[in-house]
Design a protein around this motif. Structure first.
Motif, short mmCIF file in Angstrom:
data_model
loop_
_atom_site.label_atom_id
_atom_site.label_comp_id
_atom_site.label_asym_id
_atom_site.label_seq_id
_atom_site.Cartn_x
_atom_site.Cartn_y
_atom_site.Cartn_z
N ARG A 132 0.79 -1.30 0.07
CA ARG A 132 -0.07 -0.13 0.14
C ARG A 132 0.96 1.31 -0.06
O ARG A 132 0.24 2.42 0.33
CB ARG A 132 -0.87 0.14 1.30
N ALA A 133 2.13 1.10 -0.38
CA ALA A 133 2.98 2.21 -0.44
C ALA A 133 2.47 3.14 -1.37
O ALA A 133 2.19 3.13 -2.42
CB ALA A 133 4.37 2.02 -0.89
N LYS A 134 2.73 4.62 -1.03
CA LYS A 134 2.26 5.72 -1.98
C LYS A 134 3.22 5.81 -3.19
O LYS A 134 2.92 6.07 -4.24
CB LYS A 134 2.05 7.05 -1.28
N ASP A 135 4.34 5.64 -2.98
CA ASP A 135 5.38 5.95 -3.99
C ASP A 135 5.42 4.51 -4.95
O ASP A 135 5.20 3.26 -4.49
CB ASP A 135 6.75 6.03 -3.33
N SER A 136 5.18 4.62 -6.12
CA SER A 136 5.02 3.70 -7.24
C SER A 136 6.09 2.72 -7.00
O SER A 136 6.04 1.52 -7.30
CB SER A 136 4.54 4.24 -8.46
N ASN A 137 7.38 3.24 -7.22
CA ASN A 137 8.84 2.37 -7.08
C ASN A 137 8.72 1.44 -6.01
O ASN A 137 9.01 0.24 -6.01
CB ASN A 137 9.84 3.41 -7.28
N ARG A 138 8.51 2.09 -4.66
CA ARG A 138 8.56 1.29 -3.49
C ARG A 138 7.37 0.32 -3.54
O ARG A 138 7.81 -0.66 -3.12
CB ARG A 138 8.50 2.23 -2.28
N ARG A 139 6.30 0.67 -4.14
CA ARG A 139 5.07 -0.36 -4.10
C ARG A 139 5.50 -1.46 -5.01
O ARG A 139 5.07 -2.72 -4.66
CB ARG A 139 3.82 0.29 -4.68
N GLU A 140 5.90 -1.18 -5.92
CA GLU A 140 6.57 -2.17 -7.16
C GLU A 140 7.55 -3.10 -6.38
O GLU A 140 7.47 -4.36 -6.62
CB GLU A 140 6.98 -1.61 -8.47
#
Length: 476
Positions: free
Chosen positions: A88-96
């Motif tokens: 559920r991370a807001k940053d797309s790279n971290r979420r990926e």
């Protein structure tokens, strides 16, 4: 006997069967449970062994309200786990990155079969298993781990729903190509077989029901005891479930902000049950999560791990090594090298039940394990009390029952109109809302609600409650 003070730190316990490993570890489990800020998770592939005997001692010491007991062979009352939790991370790279880590970890658990240690030499199988898990992770509505079994079932309704709801374009296009026949079945057949061998098992499928919040339970200093079964579940399925639970505990410790409460994770028969994967997720947890409050006790008959990397990681990051009697001379020789003197080779072979050598940091000591006292004056009463307690534990809200709850239409939580998809048959989901989650899964309450109108009527009659005229069973 007086319960010793719980000692933090990772621990390796090695010895032949019936040498006293479980007797010693029960003392550590009780000591940890009695510590004010410690949660406990015990993963035991045997039935009526370490986990059960720990339950007997916990019940006799008045800690029943903190305990949940998961018998993997029991399909009547089961705990549900979120084995695949999307980031559920807001940053797309971290979420990926977090989603990829979750996928890789679950892949490692999924392939822990007797003849599979790594998919490095099977690139097609690895690719399609990764894509199948990705299909379940990247959904507009959080899906269940059991839905992996439908990843290649192009004629199932659930397959069409998963493809339609997939939010990752590359994965969605690949499964559209599978559906159209552009990608031939021969390319993903081996991945399909490996997935269905575990993910279609009722023992696994039913435990993907989201009835149990492990995070909230451990935050409340809960004690989770997981034991295997002599029948009713295959070793592959049992190992997958236990491995996934271990990863859930590791994820819980890694993702929390504070190192509270401390968590003791006990892995019995860690090598025989493949609880330490060759990919090294658990070994990295040994090295990285001590400062975040995770202690891992690894019980083995022989320190023969999946790879030299795993073995080095265990031996290096366990600050205590406990050596019990070993019938295997090679193990005794390895123990002597670890203890720092060749004479220990013969001494290890001469140990009696309950005797052990303990190496903590750079000091070696001899110890005799004294079993915990039976707090009940009548022989066999402890076992009887534990069985009675287990009956009450299984009534708690963290469990759900397939026999009294329609799998494709479970009880809804207040203000949550969601409906769980059919776990066994792949029925379509009726709502786009998130899946229901129990609102109270803390370890401290010990309340239970009658699971059927018949139960409520029986209890009411026992309490001699007067009913109004015209009372019917349907009125309940």
């Amino acid at each position: 006997m007086t319960i010793p003070k719980y000692r933090w730190g990772n621990r390796l316990i090695c010895g032949s069967t019936r040498c006293g490993k479980s007797t010693a570890e029960i003392i550590e489990i009780i000591a940890a449970a009695m510590t004010p800020a410690t949660a406990v998770v015990v993963v035991d592939p045997h039935a009526m062994s370490l986990a059960w005997n720990a339950l007997v001692q916990l019940v006799s010491r008045g800690m029943r309200k903190r305990v949940l007991f998961d018998q993997l062979g029991n399909l009547d009352r089961v705990l549900g786990y979120r084995f695949l939790r999307p980031s559920r991370a807001k940053d797309s790279n971290r979420r990926e990155a977090e989603n990829e880590q979750t996928i890789r970890e679950f892949m490692d658990v999924l392939i822990r079969r007797r003849d599979v240690q790594s998919l490095a030499s099977h690139p097609l199988t690895e690719e399609y298993i990764f894509d199948a898990i990705s299909l379940v992770i990247y959904q507009t509505v959080e899906s269940l781990a059991s839905d992996i079994q439908f990843a290649f079932e192009i004629h199932e309704n659930r397959f069409r729903e998963l493809v339609a709801g997939c939010t990752k374009t590359s994965v969605k296009q690949k499964f559209q190509a599978i559906k159209s026949g552009e990608i031939k079945p021969g390319q993903y057949a081996s991945a399909r077989r490996l997935i269905r061998s575990v993910c279609s098992s009722p023992a696994f499928t039913l435990r993907c029901h989201r009835s149990f919040d492990l995070t909230r339970f451990l935050n409340s200093r809960g004690v989770l005891l997981v034991e295997g079964a002599p029948s009713g579940i295959s070793p592959d399925t049992a190992n997958t479930i236990m491995g996934a639970i271990v990863l859930q505990v590791i994820h819980y410790v890694r993702s929390r902000e504070k190192a509270f409460p401390r968590v003791l994770l006990v892995l019995d028969e860690a090598t025989n049950a493949a609880l330490l994967g060759s990919a090294g997720h658990e070994v990295r947890a040994l090295a990285e999560l001590q400062k975040k409050g995770l202690d891992v006790h690894i019980l083995v008959q022989s320190p023969t791990f999946a790879s030299s990397f795993v073995e080095d990681g265990v031996m290096t990051n366990c600050i205590e090594h406990h050596w019990f009697f070993s019938a295997n001379d090679a193990v005794a020789q390895k123990a002597a090298r670890d203890l720092g003197d060749p004479e220990y080779r013969a001494r290890i072979r001469d140990l009696r039940q309950g005797q052990r050598f303990i190496k903590r940091l750079n000091r070696v000591s001899f110890d005799q394990v004294t079993p915990l006292d039976d707090l009940w004056s009548w022989p066999g009463l402890g076992e009887k009390k534990a069985k009675q307690a287990l009956t009450e534990i299984l009534k708690r809200n963290e469990y759900w029952s397939p026999s009294t709850c329609q799998v494709n239409n479970p009880p809804k939580q207040p203000n949550e109109p969601s409906q769980l998809p059919n776990l066994l048959q792949g029925e379509p989901t009726q709502s786009n809302e998130s899946l229901p989650l129990q609102t109270d899964t803390s370890a401290s309450p010990d309340t239970s609600i009658p699971s059927s109108p018949a139960d409520r009527l029986r209890i009411a009659r026992q309490q001699r409650c007067e009913r109004p005229e015209g009372f019917k069973l349907s009125d309940t």
